[in-house]
Design an enzyme around this catalytic site. Structure first.
Site, short mmCIF file in Angstrom:
data_model
loop_
_atom_site.label_atom_id
_atom_site.label_comp_id
_atom_site.label_asym_id
_atom_site.label_seq_id
_atom_site.Cartn_x
_atom_site.Cartn_y
_atom_site.Cartn_z
N LYS A 192 -3.19 -49.89 -21.05
CA LYS A 192 -2.75 -48.56 -21.00
C LYS A 192 -3.13 -47.72 -22.30
O LYS A 192 -2.74 -48.18 -23.33
CB LYS A 192 -1.23 -48.67 -20.84
CG LYS A 192 -0.63 -47.75 -20.27
CD LYS A 192 -0.32 -46.22 -20.72
CE LYS A 192 0.51 -46.00 -22.10
NZ LYS A 192 0.00 -44.78 -22.77
N GLU A 267 2.68 -55.38 -32.81
CA GLU A 267 2.08 -54.62 -33.86
C GLU A 267 2.74 -53.48 -34.32
O GLU A 267 2.31 -52.72 -33.41
CB GLU A 267 0.63 -54.85 -34.00
CG GLU A 267 0.20 -54.97 -35.45
CD GLU A 267 -0.15 -53.75 -36.14
OE1 GLU A 267 1.11 -53.10 -36.40
OE2 GLU A 267 -1.25 -53.56 -36.27
N CYS A 301 -2.17 -48.91 -39.28
CA CYS A 301 -1.05 -49.46 -39.40
C CYS A 301 -1.08 -50.06 -40.80
O CYS A 301 0.03 -50.19 -41.52
CB CYS A 301 -1.19 -50.41 -38.59
SG CYS A 301 -2.42 -51.40 -38.07
N GLU A 398 7.52 -45.12 -42.78
CA GLU A 398 5.77 -45.02 -42.45
C GLU A 398 5.61 -43.57 -42.12
O GLU A 398 6.34 -43.07 -41.18
CB GLU A 398 5.54 -45.99 -41.26
CG GLU A 398 4.28 -45.98 -41.14
CD GLU A 398 3.71 -46.55 -39.74
OE1 GLU A 398 4.09 -46.23 -38.46
OE2 GLU A 398 2.86 -47.44 -40.01
O1 TXE Z 1 3.67 -44.26 -30.92
P1 TXE Z 1 4.17 -44.85 -29.52
P2 TXE Z 1 3.47 -42.49 -31.20
C1 TXE Z 1 3.59 -44.79 -35.42
C2 TXE Z 1 3.23 -43.99 -36.60
C3 TXE Z 1 3.40 -42.79 -35.61
C4 TXE Z 1 4.74 -43.04 -34.77
C5 TXE Z 1 4.70 -42.28 -33.50
O2 TXE Z 1 4.24 -43.89 -37.63
O3 TXE Z 1 3.74 -41.71 -36.47
O4 TXE Z 1 4.39 -44.46 -34.46
O5 TXE Z 1 3.47 -42.42 -32.65
C6 TXE Z 1 3.09 -46.12 -25.39
N1 TXE Z 1 6.85 -47.60 -22.66
N2 TXE Z 1 2.50 -45.62 -35.09
O6 TXE Z 1 4.68 -41.67 -30.48
O7 TXE Z 1 5.19 -43.97 -29.02
C7 TXE Z 1 2.25 -44.70 -25.69
O8 TXE Z 1 1.80 -44.17 -24.61
C8 TXE Z 1 5.39 -48.16 -22.68
C9 TXE Z 1 2.02 -46.81 -35.67
O9 TXE Z 1 2.18 -42.40 -30.69
O10 TXE Z 1 4.56 -46.30 -30.20
C10 TXE Z 1 1.04 -45.17 -26.68
O11 TXE Z 1 0.03 -45.71 -25.78
N3 TXE Z 1 4.54 -47.70 -23.50
C11 TXE Z 1 1.04 -47.81 -34.85
C12 TXE Z 1 1.71 -46.61 -27.53
O12 TXE Z 1 2.69 -46.69 -26.81
C13 TXE Z 1 5.13 -46.49 -24.22
C14 TXE Z 1 0.12 -46.91 -34.28
C15 TXE Z 1 2.00 -46.11 -28.86
O13 TXE Z 1 3.01 -44.86 -28.72
C16 TXE Z 1 6.20 -46.19 -24.23
C17 TXE Z 1 0.79 -45.86 -33.51
C18 TXE Z 1 7.02 -46.73 -23.27
N4 TXE Z 1 8.43 -46.33 -23.20
C19 TXE Z 1 1.87 -45.05 -33.96
N5 TXE Z 1 6.46 -44.90 -25.16
C20 TXE Z 1 0.76 -48.81 -35.60
N6 TXE Z 1 1.05 -50.05 -35.23
O14 TXE Z 1 -0.37 -48.65 -36.25
C21 TXE Z 1 5.21 -45.01 -25.57
N7 TXE Z 1 4.38 -45.96 -25.12
#
Ligand code: TXE
Length: 494
Positions: A192, A267, A301, A398
């Protein structure tokens, strides 16, 4: 034609739809979403979303590939050959993939060329090597069974259908971290991609098919988190979920997985300390610390967003770091002079600017940056706050943007105390000339990866992951195989 316009053309020609059972789904009545260029704020492409029925079809195709298809019957050596072929194809298209990643994510061209794409290739090759070496590790004569001798051994089997959910900051590299070990282990993967940056995943689906991966071994399901992502994590046919993203979504993923007692690897980012001791080579440290917080616009991250500096060199080091920040050139990732691009979207821009306001309100000293340039795009200036304390919001949460929080410390113990005063534990860097201190502090700092006088080299042979709010489980290395397999014990009564 400029590199930007040819990359925009490449993006527009990508199949903008789910890839399931070896076929692209026709754009149908399913909802669509727009992929926005973070630099121009214009729509790059519109993609059909994988809805509930598409997710169902993808899960069935994955199950079929495993239970009745060529994929489930294929031996490890052949899986390794296919992974190497995929690595070759990524290598052949490396420049285009790097450009697509720049366009989609907004990061300067040098970064995907030096990091994301070579790492993806290295990861596919690393796991191509593992594919025919996945054996159970135990062979035991047990204490016997009703007076008879026995022989027991373990075999390692693929865990099954793996949902891999990836974020937008480094989708090519993080995608490879999830796809490669799962395929090497013989699992079927449902990828995804992030709705903000799905381009390289769509390209990769085509390359996997070209490499000869059988139908159903890899499906790519573009869509939004709350729709496609949620269908996927709730689907009872998914055996394991590997997720990289925010802790908030990590909780939702974990809850959905708990329903079916399915394993998860998480992660979830970090608030990683970079600890600069007075005996360090301060120029080398300033270069490294700047890279640690400003690379990829700080959307990393492992970003070293807490910069702890020993008081004896504190003022001097803050000046050196500010000088590095001043040299950063914000701009279009396709301009050769650009060293920092734009944040991914308007929500991220708002989030980062809000943290900058909070930093000011809570009394940290703004050393440099703090605003956004007067131009289109989700740009934020490289920003440094000094004289912060560990309880401030900008030292705890973060930010995921180019904002470094500098905190002074007195001695080793004080530094370790501040470093570990965090809900996260993903990475850390130490800067010191004292070898004994390096090993001592590396042991005491809570983190999944610690680097001394540099950044941890990204290498698929090294395990990657954290603890606390940073998640659990490890990716890469043999750990990546373990995460995608389970052992079965066989006992023969002789
Ligand atoms: O993250 P999401 P977002 C942190 C960083 C950032 C914040 C928000 O602080 O500002 O997260 O980012 C999928 N069921 N990181 O909103 O929502 C989504 O489509 C299943 C740190 O983008 O966690 C995407 O593919 N999947 C991080 C993935 O999850 C779902 C990197 C990440 O999105 C879902 C990114 C659901 N209900 C953001 N909702 C790192 N570890 O480095 C969302 N997704």
């Amino acid at each position: 034609m400029t590199r930007r316009s040819s990359t925009e053309g490449l993006a527009q020609n990508l199949p903008a739809a789910p890839f399931i059972a070896g076929r692209w789904e026709a754009a149908s009545t399913s909802p669509t979403f727009d992929v926005i260029d973070p630099v121009t704020e214009r729509t790059l492409i519109t993609v059909s979303e994988a809805g509930a029925t598409s997710v169902d079809r993808a899960v069935s195709a994955a199950r079929e590939a495993l239970d009745d298809g060529e994929w489930g019957r294929m031996d490890g050596a052949e899986r390794g050959r296919l992974l190497n072929r995929l690595a070759d194809l990524v290598q052949e298209r490396a420049d285009e993939i790097a450009d697509l990643e720049s366009l989609d994510v907004g990061k300067p061209g040098i970064e995907p060329r030096m990091i994301d794409v070579p790492q993806a290739i290295a990861t596919f090759r690393h796991y191509a090597g593992w594919a025919d070496k996945i054996d159970g590790r135990s062979t035991v004569s047990t204490s016997g069974y009703m007076g008879r001798r026995t022989l027991s051994y373990s075999i390692r089997e693929p865990i099954g259908v793996v949902a891999a959910i990836i974020p937008w900051n480094s989708p090519t590299m993080i995608g490879s971290w999830k796809i490669a070990p799962a395929l090497a282990a013989g699992c079927a993967v449902l990828l995804k991609p992030p709705e903000d940056a799905p381009l390289t995943s769509l390209l990769l689906a085509g390359l996997a098919q070209q490499a000869g991966l059988p139908a159903g071994a890899l499906s790519v399901l573009p869509g939004r988190g709350r729709t496609t992502g949620q269908h996927l994590i709730e689907h009872p046919g998914v055996d394991k979920i590997s997720f990289t993203g925010s802790p908030e979504t990590g909780r939702i993923v974990t809850a959905a997985a708990a329903e079916g007692f399915r394993p998860v690897t998480l992660e979830l980012g970090g608030k990683s300390p970079q600890i600069v001791f007075a005996d360090a080579d301060l120029d080398q440290a300033a270069d490294g610390v700047a890279l640690g917080i400003f690379a990829n616009q700080g959307e990393v991250c492992a970003a070293g967003s807490r910069i702890l500096v020993q008081r004896r060199v504190y003022a001097d080091f803050v000046d050196r770091l500010a000088a590095r920040a001043a040299k950063i050139v914000l701009g279009d990732p396709f301009d050769p002079g650009t060293t920092m691009g734009a944040l991914i979207n308007s929500q991220q821009l708002t989030k980062v600017l809000r943290y900058i306001d909070i930093g000011r309100e809570q009394g940290a000293r703004l050393v440099t940056g703090g605003g956004r340039p007067d131009r289109a795009g989700y740009f934020v200036e490289p920003t440094l706050f000094a004289d912060a304390t560990t309880t401030m919001t900008i030292a705890q949460e973060e930010i995921f943007g180019p904002v470094g929080t500098i905190i002074p410390f007195d001695d080793e113990q004080h530094a370790i105390g501040i470093a570990n005063d965090s809900r996260y534990a993903l990475a850390a860097t130490l800067w010191t000339a004292d070898l004994g201190r390096a090993h001592t502090v590396a042991r005491l700092v809570k983190a999944g990866a610690v680097a001394v006088n540099g950044w941890s080299p990204l290498d698929p042979r090294l395990p990657w992951g954290g603890s606390k709010l940073s998640g659990h489980g490890r990716e890469l290395s043999w750990a990546g195989i373990e995460a995608n397999t389970q052992e079965k014990t066989v006992t023969v009564i002789l």
